[in-house]
Design an enzyme around this catalytic site. Sequence first.
Site, PDB file in Angstrom:
ATOM      1  N   ARG A  41       5.485 -25.423  50.792  1.00 58.17           N
ATOM      2  CA  ARG A  41       5.828 -25.785  49.410  1.00 58.17           C
ATOM      3  C   ARG A  41       4.976 -26.966  48.928  1.00 58.17           C
ATOM      4  NH1 ARG A  41      12.186 -25.433  47.515  1.00 58.17           N
ATOM      5  NH2 ARG A  41      11.704 -24.021  45.815  1.00 58.17           N
ATOM      6  N   GLU A 163      21.556 -33.548  37.407  1.00 52.20           N
ATOM      7  CA  GLU A 163      20.535 -32.923  36.560  1.00 52.20           C
ATOM      8  C   GLU A 163      21.148 -31.742  35.800  1.00 52.20           C
ATOM      9  OE1 GLU A 163      17.456 -33.956  35.727  1.00 52.20           O
ATOM     10  OE2 GLU A 163      17.907 -32.361  34.323  1.00 52.20           O
ATOM     11  N   LYS A 223      29.244 -33.152  36.551  1.00 60.18           N
ATOM     12  CA  LYS A 223      28.239 -32.104  36.798  1.00 60.18           C
ATOM     13  C   LYS A 223      28.925 -30.794  37.177  1.00 60.18           C
ATOM     14  CE  LYS A 223      24.658 -29.783  37.662  1.00 60.18           C
ATOM     15  NZ  LYS A 223      23.764 -29.269  36.648  1.00 60.18           N
ATOM     16  N   PHE A 275      26.411 -13.531  35.478  1.00 57.42           N
ATOM     17  CA  PHE A 275      25.515 -14.682  35.643  1.00 57.42           C
ATOM     18  C   PHE A 275      25.020 -14.756  37.076  1.00 57.42           C
ATOM     19  CE2 PHE A 275      29.837 -16.652  36.007  1.00 57.42           C
ATOM     20  CZ  PHE A 275      29.765 -17.120  37.304  1.00 57.42           C
ATOM     21  N   CYS A 279      23.278 -22.034  41.127  1.00 54.89           N
ATOM     22  CA  CYS A 279      24.280 -23.096  40.988  1.00 54.89           C
ATOM     23  C   CYS A 279      25.657 -22.701  40.470  1.00 54.89           C
ATOM     24  CB  CYS A 279      23.708 -24.212  40.132  1.00 54.89           C
ATOM     25  SG  CYS A 279      22.376 -25.051  40.995  1.00 54.89           S
ATOM     26  N   GLN A 281      27.734 -20.187  40.739  1.00 50.41           N
ATOM     27  CA  GLN A 281      28.701 -19.711  41.727  1.00 50.41           C
ATOM     28  C   GLN A 281      29.003 -20.796  42.769  1.00 50.41           C
ATOM     29  OE1 GLN A 281      28.790 -15.667  43.106  1.00 50.41           O
ATOM     30  NE2 GLN A 281      28.581 -16.353  45.188  1.00 50.41           N
TER      31      GLN A 281
END
Length: 465
Positions: A41, A163, A223, A275, A279, A281
């Site tokens: 990566r 975020e 969040k 969906f 994130c 789920q």
Amino acid sequence: MTQIKNICCIGAGYVGGPTMAVIAQKCPDVNVTVVDINEKRIAAWNDPNVENIPIYEPGLSEIVKEARDRNLFFSTDVNAAIDKADMIFISVNTPTKTYGIGKGMAADLKWIELCARQIAEVAKNDKIIVEKSTLPVRTAAALKDILDNTGNGVKYQILSNPEFLAEGTAVEDLQNPDRVLIGGDIDSPEGKEAMDALVNIYATWVPKENILTTNVWSSELSKLTANAFLAQRVSSINAMSELCEKTGADVNEVAKAVGMDSRVGSKFLKASVGFGGSCFQKDILNLVYIAKSFGLHEVADYWEQVILMNDHQKRRFAAKIVKTLYNTVSGKKIAILGWAFKKDTNDTRESAAIYVTDYLLSEQAEVVVYDPKVKPEQVYADLEYLCTHSSEEIRERVTVVQNADEACKEAHAIAVLTEWDEFKELNWKAVYENMLKPAFLFDGRRLLDKKTKEELGFEFFSIGN
Ligand SMILES: NC(=O)C1=CN([C@@H]2O[C@H](COP(=O)(O)OP(=O)(O)OC[C@H]3O[C@@H](n4cnc5c(N)ncnc54)[C@H](O)[C@@H]3O)[C@@H](O)[C@H]2O)C=CC1
Ligand SMILES: O=C(O)[C@H]1O[C@H](OP(=O)(O)OP(=O)(O)OC[C@H]2O[C@@H](n3ccc(=O)[nH]c3=O)[C@H](O)[C@@H]2O)[C@H](O)[C@@H](O)[C@@H]1O
């Protein structure tokens, strides 16, 4: 006041990469080093051809090109970056636990803890630690425990700065966020100073009134709450989509009528095949787990229903294909258009396409997949991960091709599972002519116009219509 000169971000993924690229772009005087243990990566982030960076997001490669090797660096030397930094963002993965206590529900904080231990081992001067990953409420207490018990005299302030970017619009979301949330030890001068240091970074480009400061626990819990509310809207409209199909109502019309009430609002009311993404789920399951662990069973059941509805939506879409094709897809070619969990991203985590395809494979279909940004190996890896079918069977029955026309050629049915713009622009007349008849078209995204497709001869089905 603490002036931040060097930032380190642990985790060069979908959040760490774009977030740090934008901070580096907006704050040219701050050195930003993004580190990761994944060498491949990091090599991709450093690829001289900026188009080869590992994450596809509109506008991201341009920013990386501007800031990379100026004040934005990607490295595998985690220790060196920790040592140098005044502020360390932790942006590592926090997936659902697949083992032990909380299996299938709780967030796995293994990688978070490893980061904390590594920071504790390496740090020689005071640091501000920023939780960027999405974490269960009260994780900051665990981090503090690990960091404060090294006995080396280093002082840490722990901030929560979740975020809110969405993939596919990450750059736009980072450059013009609805809000930036910073939680910290608001009652102590040191905590306040750390929060101010982070506020000042964002204030370079975000209006001060959009930067919200709270206590750490509110920030952590906000969040999870934000994602739960967003996902709940999608499940709510998807629940109505099934009722629309039975009653002659059209879910798009219902969503518009409901969303024009300013108390409801129009966003996140698009019915879909369900969906996906890494994130929604996992974060709701985490919320359910937290509620259960406090004995709040009604709260847990309420939120769990959002997931159950989503699973139902994916399953019923796949079942609709089978039922419509005379109750069998065995040996039939089904074209899947779109594999990413939404358009404008190459991310496939929890994509509805994976589950629909898995269902069709159980019905012995031959599946041909096309997605403009997803590589064939990713498609195979996603299906293999479910462990429903053997690797051999998957590779025998699933083909990944390079364009939509090839995918649809001689297919019995097409399923549109990602709302890529290019699918709207296909030569649908030619697609129809090249298919077996009757030619079935299932639109899981309400992307295509029903009338024109039916005029071409398609047997057309779309969610909520
Ligand atoms: N993907 C998204 O759109 C959003 C994700 N989040 C949250 O942000 C966090 C990160 O998500 P993604 O960026 O999507 O994950 P990701 O899986 O794309 O990236 C995480 C990276 O962290 C690296 N990593 C793990 N442990 C490490 C260690 N000890 N040292 C160095 N590197 C390490 C991994 O190799 C990986 O490259 C998660 O908590 C997620 O819930 C929050 C908002 C949006
Ligand atoms: O924590 C996260 O990871 C992020 O999760 C979501 O972002 P993301 O999953 O990237 O993308 P969304 O635009 O929220 O879409 C999620 C899924 O819901 C689907 N969706 C979305 C909206 C809608 O009206 N209908 C619908 O089916 C999308 O197609 C996609 O599969 C949130 O929108 C972000 O604010 C949050 O930061």
